[in-house]
Design an enzyme around this catalytic site. Structure first.
Site: not given
Length: 406
Positions: A157, A183, A194, A279, A401
């Site tokens: 993602t 992932k 996630t 991230e 985000n």
């Protein structure tokens, strides 16, 4: 039995497996791979799973749990999509997972209960069943050892790179392989985030043994990472064992500890890749706590430091603000004497016996500028040790985000 060594390969490097991926239109980016199928040709394929502890569990998590319970740990296929988590989607979401499993089973000639399902992506948006059903026939036709390379890309993602690892070892005249893909970059704080991981092996492992070694490996790897302290609705780690190598792993035997060591190595490699790709992250950080009175205290301190936004932003700016580390340790709930605490970055002392170590600020910043850091905290209370892998927190995390859903 020889040591495990890393080799080139994919999920189908262990004998008995094939896989494929396709662009189903679930992701917003046209042509992006977002649907994958993993299949074992072995009739008796053992399976085990570890899932999110979040009370808000996604439909595919509920279904895969049910299937593993109903079959007592036997499964031959995994259907996984990215771009939509199929979480908080009610009865319709569960029907989508069930129909996906049923359609895949029909194409593969197996029972629907032998199909496990996983999803990752946006929460609360219905997953269009037709997008999956329309592409499953092509996926089943494309199953091959070569196409398995695409699975790691299809499950991404916000990931910036694919995460995979393949290990091989020799057991007498035979070889055994372990392979895994994962992932995850955000919403990472698994307590089994996630986060998805799929593992294949050609060792022959009974379902109960596979479940035990997988649980232990996850607890030493995926359950010891954090990016942002959020535990996802979709966390799933699935392992399939085809037995095609002819090498059997038996509970209580040397083969069990040998196999478990390989599985831990595989899972830790994948877990650290997830944190490295956190991230917006620019640094991979290991937080190591030693000298704790109990293992639980060591874990509390490590988790508090690894999840502290103040610590993580200081790491991003290479700021040797060890007071933030001490503060996080203090509110962790662990028992220790602050006057005995030492804090180091790598081997560079920031704090000795609870006081400033009198370090050179420029030298400390130079140490913190490295892309791989180890924050070491010695509580001098006992012999227990704990470790959590994390990353720094940069402005890019907010950028990613702030508009994830849109």
């Amino acid at each position: 039995m020889c040591a495990w060594r890393e080799i080139e390969g994919n999920l189908a490097t262990p004998r008995g497996f094939r896989a494929a991926a396709i662009a189903a239109g679930i992701k917003k980016v046209a042509g992006a791979l977002d649907l994958a199928l993993i299949f074992s040709d072995a009739r008796d394929t053992a399976a085990a799973g570890m899932f999110t502890t979040n009370r808000v569990a996604a439909a595919p998590v509920e279904l895969s749990r049910r299937h593993l319970k109903e079959t007592r740990g036997w499964a031959r296929a995994v259907v996984v999509n990215s771009g939509n988590a199929n979480a908080c989607t009610g009865a319709e979401g569960l029907r989508t997972s069930e129909e996906s499993a049923r359609a895949a089973a029909k194409l593969l000639g197996i029972s629907p209960r032998q199909v496990l399902v996983a999803s990752t992506g946006v929460i609360g948006v219905p997953l269009k069943l037709d997008l999956i059903l329309d592409q499953l026939p092509a996926l089943s036709r494309n199953l091959s050892t070569e196409s398995a390379d695409d699975v790691a890309r299809a499950i991404r993602t916000t990931d910036t790179f694919s995460k995979s690892c393949v290990l091989r070892t020799e057991a007498g005249v035979r070889s055994v392989c372990l392979a895994g893909v994962a992932k995850g970059a955000g919403m990472i704080h698994p307590r089994m985030a996630t986060m998805l991981a799929f593992i294949t092996t050609d060792a022959a492992v009974a379902p109960t043994v596979l479940r035990d070694v997988l649980c232990a490996a996850v607890n030493e790897s995926f359950n010891h990472i954090t990016v942002d302290g959020d535990t996802s609705t979709n966390d799933t780690v699935l392992a399939l064992a085809s037995g095609a190598s002819g090498v059997t792993v038996r509970a209580g035997a040397k083969s069990a500890s040998w196999f478990a060591a390989g599985l831990v190595e595989l899972c830790q490699t994948l877990a650290k890749l997830i944190v490295k790709d956190g991230e917006g992250a620019s640094k991979l950080v290991a937080v190591e706590v030693r000298g704790a009175k109990t293992a639980a205290d060591a874990d509390r301190v490590a988790r508090a430091i690894a999840n502290s936004p103040l610590v993580k932003t200081a790491l991003a700016g290479s700021d040797p603000n060890w007071g933030r580390i001490m503060c996080a340790a203090g509110y962790s709930g662990a028992r220790f004497d602050p006057a005995k605490v030492d804090i180091l970055v790598n081997d560079f002392f920031l704090c000795r016996a609870g006081l400033d170590a009198g370090f050179d600020d420029t030298a400390a910043r130079r140490e913190l500028d490295q892309k791989h850091l180890t924050i070491r905290i010695d509580l001098h209370q006992g012999r227990a040790f704990g470790r959590i892998w994390t990353c720094d927190l940069t402005h890019d995390y907010i950028t990613i985000n702030a508009s994830y859903r849109t």
